[in-house]
Design a protein around this motif. Structure first.
Motif, PDB file in Angstrom:
ATOM      1  N   ASP A 212      -6.522 -10.122   1.601  1.00 38.28           N
ATOM      2  CA  ASP A 212      -6.265  -8.538   2.389  1.00 38.28           C
ATOM      3  C   ASP A 212      -6.480  -7.731   1.842  1.00 38.28           C
ATOM      4  OD1 ASP A 212      -5.585  -8.056   4.990  1.00 38.28           O
ATOM      5  OD2 ASP A 212      -3.136  -8.783   4.974  1.00 38.28           O
ATOM      6  N   LEU A 213      -5.388  -7.522   0.889  1.00 38.13           N
ATOM      7  CA  LEU A 213      -5.693  -6.167  -0.156  1.00 38.13           C
ATOM      8  C   LEU A 213      -7.028  -5.616  -0.348  1.00 38.13           C
ATOM      9  CD1 LEU A 213      -1.958  -5.857  -1.050  1.00 38.13           C
ATOM     10  CD2 LEU A 213      -3.011  -4.616   1.155  1.00 38.13           C
ATOM     11  N   ASN A 214      -7.755  -6.128  -0.286  1.00 42.37           N
ATOM     12  CA  ASN A 214      -8.863  -5.416  -1.243  1.00 42.37           C
ATOM     13  C   ASN A 214      -9.757  -4.746  -0.453  1.00 42.37           C
ATOM     14  OD1 ASN A 214      -9.715  -7.424  -0.059  1.00 42.37           O
ATOM     15  ND2 ASN A 214     -10.958  -8.210  -1.646  1.00 42.37           N
ATOM     16  N   LEU A 215      -9.571  -4.799   0.329  1.00 41.35           N
ATOM     17  CA  LEU A 215     -10.894  -4.199   1.877  1.00 41.35           C
ATOM     18  C   LEU A 215      -9.956  -2.853   2.649  1.00 41.35           C
ATOM     19  CD1 LEU A 215     -11.609  -7.468   4.384  1.00 41.35           C
ATOM     20  CD2 LEU A 215     -12.775  -6.810   2.216  1.00 41.35           C
ATOM     21  N   LEU A 216      -8.312  -3.195   2.480  1.00 38.83           N
ATOM     22  CA  LEU A 216      -7.344  -1.993   2.563  1.00 38.83           C
ATOM     23  C   LEU A 216      -6.950  -0.733   1.829  1.00 38.83           C
ATOM     24  CD1 LEU A 216      -5.679  -4.060   4.888  1.00 38.83           C
ATOM     25  CD2 LEU A 216      -7.230  -3.172   5.382  1.00 38.83           C
ATOM     26  N   LEU A 217      -7.287  -0.863   0.338  1.00 43.26           N
ATOM     27  CA  LEU A 217      -6.460  -0.212  -0.895  1.00 43.26           C
ATOM     28  C   LEU A 217      -8.026   0.799  -1.465  1.00 43.26           C
ATOM     29  CD1 LEU A 217      -3.820  -2.302  -1.923  1.00 43.26           C
ATOM     30  CD2 LEU A 217      -3.396   0.219  -0.583  1.00 43.26           C
ATOM     31  N   PRO A 218      -7.667   1.261  -2.092  1.00 39.77           N
ATOM     32  CA  PRO A 218      -8.801   2.003  -3.004  1.00 39.77           C
ATOM     33  C   PRO A 218      -8.995   1.299  -4.691  1.00 39.77           C
ATOM     34  CG  PRO A 218      -7.557   4.070  -1.982  1.00 39.77           C
ATOM     35  CD  PRO A 218      -7.328   2.446  -1.773  1.00 39.77           C
ATOM     36  N   PRO A 219      -9.808   0.871  -4.854  1.00 37.86           N
ATOM     37  CA  PRO A 219     -10.062  -0.263  -5.838  1.00 37.86           C
ATOM     38  C   PRO A 219      -9.113   0.354  -7.365  1.00 37.86           C
ATOM     39  CG  PRO A 219     -12.119   0.385  -5.797  1.00 37.86           C
ATOM     40  CD  PRO A 219     -11.813   1.039  -4.476  1.00 37.86           C
ATOM     41  N   LEU A 220      -8.942   1.099  -7.408  1.00 38.77           N
ATOM     42  CA  LEU A 220      -8.253   1.601  -8.806  1.00 38.77           C
ATOM     43  C   LEU A 220      -6.650   0.712  -8.191  1.00 38.77           C
ATOM     44  CD1 LEU A 220      -7.556   2.447 -11.469  1.00 38.77           C
ATOM     45  CD2 LEU A 220      -7.772   3.933 -10.799  1.00 38.77           C
ATOM     46  N   LYS A 221      -6.620   1.535  -6.826  1.00 37.88           N
ATOM     47  CA  LYS A 221      -5.245   0.696  -6.560  1.00 37.88           C
ATOM     48  C   LYS A 221      -4.907  -0.202  -6.203  1.00 37.88           C
ATOM     49  CE  LYS A 221      -1.293   2.386  -3.575  1.00 37.88           C
ATOM     50  NZ  LYS A 221       0.234   3.094  -4.433  1.00 37.88           N
ATOM     51  N   TYR A 222      -5.984  -0.642  -6.000  1.00 35.20           N
ATOM     52  CA  TYR A 222      -5.855  -2.424  -6.017  1.00 35.20           C
ATOM     53  C   TYR A 222      -5.457  -3.290  -7.016  1.00 35.20           C
ATOM     54  CZ  TYR A 222      -8.038  -7.603  -4.800  1.00 35.20           C
ATOM     55  OH  TYR A 222      -8.067  -8.779  -4.941  1.00 35.20           O
ATOM     56  N   ARG A 223      -7.019  -3.198  -8.381  1.00 36.04           N
ATOM     57  CA  ARG A 223      -5.693  -3.579  -9.221  1.00 36.04           C
ATOM     58  C   ARG A 223      -5.178  -3.294  -9.719  1.00 36.04           C
ATOM     59  NH1 ARG A 223     -11.632  -1.725  -9.427  1.00 36.04           N
ATOM     60  NH2 ARG A 223     -10.785   0.679 -11.022  1.00 36.04           N
ATOM     61  N   GLN A 224      -4.035  -2.203  -9.717  1.00 38.17           N
ATOM     62  CA  GLN A 224      -3.180  -1.515 -10.648  1.00 38.17           C
ATOM     63  C   GLN A 224      -2.141  -2.784 -10.051  1.00 38.17           C
ATOM     64  OE1 GLN A 224      -2.651   2.180  -9.501  1.00 38.17           O
ATOM     65  NE2 GLN A 224      -3.956   3.189 -11.596  1.00 38.17           N
ATOM     66  N   LEU A 225      -1.881  -3.012  -8.616  1.00 41.64           N
ATOM     67  CA  LEU A 225      -0.917  -3.753  -7.655  1.00 41.64           C
ATOM     68  C   LEU A 225      -1.197  -5.255  -7.348  1.00 41.64           C
ATOM     69  CD1 LEU A 225       0.507  -0.989  -5.242  1.00 41.64           C
ATOM     70  CD2 LEU A 225       1.595  -2.142  -6.985  1.00 41.64           C
ATOM     71  N   ARG A 226      -1.838  -5.199  -7.459  1.00 46.41           N
ATOM     72  CA  ARG A 226      -2.458  -7.091  -7.250  1.00 46.41           C
ATOM     73  C   ARG A 226      -1.518  -8.428  -7.853  1.00 46.41           C
ATOM     74  NH1 ARG A 226      -6.453 -10.421  -9.811  1.00 46.41           N
ATOM     75  NH2 ARG A 226      -6.756 -11.475  -8.602  1.00 46.41           N
ATOM     76  N   LYS A 227      -1.525  -7.918  -9.577  1.00 43.22           N
ATOM     77  CA  LYS A 227      -0.916  -8.622 -10.012  1.00 43.22           C
ATOM     78  C   LYS A 227       0.809  -8.607 -10.025  1.00 43.22           C
ATOM     79  CE  LYS A 227      -3.802  -9.850 -13.814  1.00 43.22           C
ATOM     80  NZ  LYS A 227      -4.537  -9.850 -14.715  1.00 43.22           N
ATOM     81  N   THR A 228       1.136  -7.196  -9.286  1.00 40.31           N
ATOM     82  CA  THR A 228       2.649  -7.506  -9.814  1.00 40.31           C
ATOM     83  C   THR A 228       3.177  -6.973  -8.139  1.00 40.31           C
ATOM     84  OG1 THR A 228       2.270  -4.791  -9.993  1.00 40.31           O
ATOM     85  CG2 THR A 228       2.287  -6.287 -12.085  1.00 40.31           C
ATOM     86  N   LEU A 229       2.599  -6.647  -7.265  1.00 43.33           N
ATOM     87  CA  LEU A 229       2.893  -6.614  -5.826  1.00 43.33           C
ATOM     88  C   LEU A 229       4.131  -7.666  -5.258  1.00 43.33           C
ATOM     89  CD1 LEU A 229       2.787  -4.831  -3.463  1.00 43.33           C
ATOM     90  CD2 LEU A 229       0.832  -6.412  -2.419  1.00 43.33           C
ATOM     91  N   LYS A 230       3.584  -8.922  -5.559  1.00 39.28           N
ATOM     92  CA  LYS A 230       4.962  -9.900  -5.157  1.00 39.28           C
ATOM     93  C   LYS A 230       6.118  -9.754  -5.755  1.00 39.28           C
ATOM     94  CE  LYS A 230       5.423 -14.817  -5.257  1.00 39.28           C
ATOM     95  NZ  LYS A 230       4.836 -16.618  -4.506  1.00 39.28           N
ATOM     96  N   SER A 231       5.656 -10.012  -7.118  1.00 44.23           N
ATOM     97  CA  SER A 231       7.356 -10.057  -7.874  1.00 44.23           C
ATOM     98  C   SER A 231       8.129  -8.928  -7.789  1.00 44.23           C
ATOM     99  CB  SER A 231       7.308 -10.409  -9.946  1.00 44.23           C
ATOM    100  OG  SER A 231       5.836  -8.941 -10.115  1.00 44.23           O
ATOM    101  N   GLU A 232       7.204  -7.863  -7.989  1.00 45.59           N
ATOM    102  CA  GLU A 232       8.046  -6.133  -7.317  1.00 45.59           C
ATOM    103  C   GLU A 232       9.031  -6.699  -5.741  1.00 45.59           C
ATOM    104  OE1 GLU A 232       5.698  -3.031  -8.183  1.00 45.59           O
ATOM    105  OE2 GLU A 232       5.282  -3.870 -10.346  1.00 45.59           O
ATOM    106  N   VAL A 233       8.076  -7.078  -4.572  1.00 43.16           N
ATOM    107  CA  VAL A 233       9.173  -6.460  -3.680  1.00 43.16           C
ATOM    108  C   VAL A 233       9.944  -8.047  -3.802  1.00 43.16           C
ATOM    109  CG1 VAL A 233       8.274  -8.070  -1.522  1.00 43.16           C
ATOM    110  CG2 VAL A 233       6.396  -6.473  -2.036  1.00 43.16           C
ATOM    111  N   VAL A 235      11.700  -8.195  -5.901  1.00 41.36           N
ATOM    112  CA  VAL A 235      12.618  -7.642  -7.275  1.00 41.36           C
ATOM    113  C   VAL A 235      13.559  -6.651  -5.661  1.00 41.36           C
ATOM    114  CG1 VAL A 235      13.083  -5.162  -8.398  1.00 41.36           C
ATOM    115  CG2 VAL A 235      12.386  -7.689  -8.978  1.00 41.36           C
ATOM    116  N   PHE A 236      13.012  -6.376  -4.869  1.00 44.11           N
ATOM    117  CA  PHE A 236      13.220  -4.880  -3.827  1.00 44.11           C
ATOM    118  C   PHE A 236      14.660  -5.659  -2.791  1.00 44.11           C
ATOM    119  CE2 PHE A 236       9.922  -2.093  -4.864  1.00 44.11           C
ATOM    120  CZ  PHE A 236      10.765  -0.889  -5.264  1.00 44.11           C
ATOM    121  N   LEU A 237      14.306  -7.063  -2.802  1.00 45.37           N
ATOM    122  CA  LEU A 237      14.653  -7.400  -1.804  1.00 45.37           C
ATOM    123  C   LEU A 237      16.063  -8.120  -2.444  1.00 45.37           C
ATOM    124  CD1 LEU A 237      11.949  -9.732   0.446  1.00 45.37           C
ATOM    125  CD2 LEU A 237      13.442  -7.330   1.548  1.00 45.37           C
TER     126      LEU A 237
END
Length: 246
Positions: A212-233, A235-237
């Motif tokens: 999903d996100l590789n089509l919606l985010l700039p490449p750099l931002k996508y690479r920075q977040l893809r591995k930690t996005l789930k775990s960080e969400v 943490v927030f919840l």
């Protein structure tokens, strides 16, 4: 301003803005439709990703037949074609001319099952020099939290963009309106967040995020977040659950 993730997205963005402008210039549509979703959030600065659809709430029960007629007028004015549409709901897939192998369809969705607890505010859409009635950020955040789970419950599908948006809203320090969660789910916010945590832990994978996100985010931002996005969400919840529990 809504960012684009790659040059080809500029054509889609132009068509999104053309359709949105015609809707807001139409007296009936602009008075009865309330802008929401990713495109709305990006245009007014609540979100920082590309979005491909136009989403609205139909707040006051205006006759669907008349609204459909007005949408047909918008389509004709812009020289678009209707690739597909729902006969029951106000959902349209509008096709525009684009280079071969490029995106050439945008979805226009008008929801008539609107929570009574939703809030709206007039916001300036500077990129198209128009003003629209939009969901407040608190309303957007609450509905996004619920939508991420309900999408799976209704269609057994998951969307990485839902998880990204939740992450971005938490990171930005936004608040959600708990009354919307209670109305839509018929349960407490605590119980809902417990269910959402379980859903994300089980169903959200890097594959889902990648698709999903590789089509919606700039490449750099996508690479920075893809591995930690789930775990960080998560943490927030979990932190939100701790805050809510007595």
């Amino acid at each position: 301003m809504m960012p684009i993730s790659k040059p080809a997205d500029a054509i889609h963005k132009v068509w999104l803005y053309r359709v949105l402008t015609e809707i807001l210039d139409n007296t009936l549509l602009s008075q009865h439709l309330y802008f929401k979703g990713g495109t709305c959030a990006s245009m007014i600065g609540y979100l920082d990703r590309f979005s491909v659809d136009l989403d609205f709430d139909l707040k006051d029960g205006t006759a669907k037949a008349e609204l459909r007629t007005q949408i047909y007028k918008v389509v004709k004015t812009l020289g678009l074609s209707i690739k597909d549409e729902s006969k029951n709901a106000l959902q349209f897939f509008l096709k525009y001319e684009a280079p071969t192998d490029s995106r050439n369809t945008l979805k226009l969705d008008i929801n008539d099952l609107v929570p009574q607890t939703n809030d709206y505010i007039a916001k300036s859409l500077m990129e198209i020099n128009r003003t629209a009635n939009c969901q407040t950020i608190e309303t957007m955040f609450a509905n996004k939290l619920v939508a991420s789970l309900e999408r799976f419950e209704k269609t057994r599908s998951v969307a990485g963009r839902d998880i990204y948006d939740i992450h971005h809203f938490f990171m930005s320090g936004y608040k959600y309106k708990p009354e919307i969660i209670k109305e839509r789910r018929g349960t407490s916010v605590i119980d809902f967040i417990k269910n959402l945590l379980s859903f994300i832990e089980i169903e959200i994978t890097e594959t889902v995020i990648d698709q999903d996100l590789n089509l919606l985010l700039p490449p750099l931002k996508y690479r920075q977040l893809r591995k930690t996005l789930k775990s960080e969400v998560l943490v927030f919840l979990k932190d939100e659950l701790t805050r809510l529990q007595p």
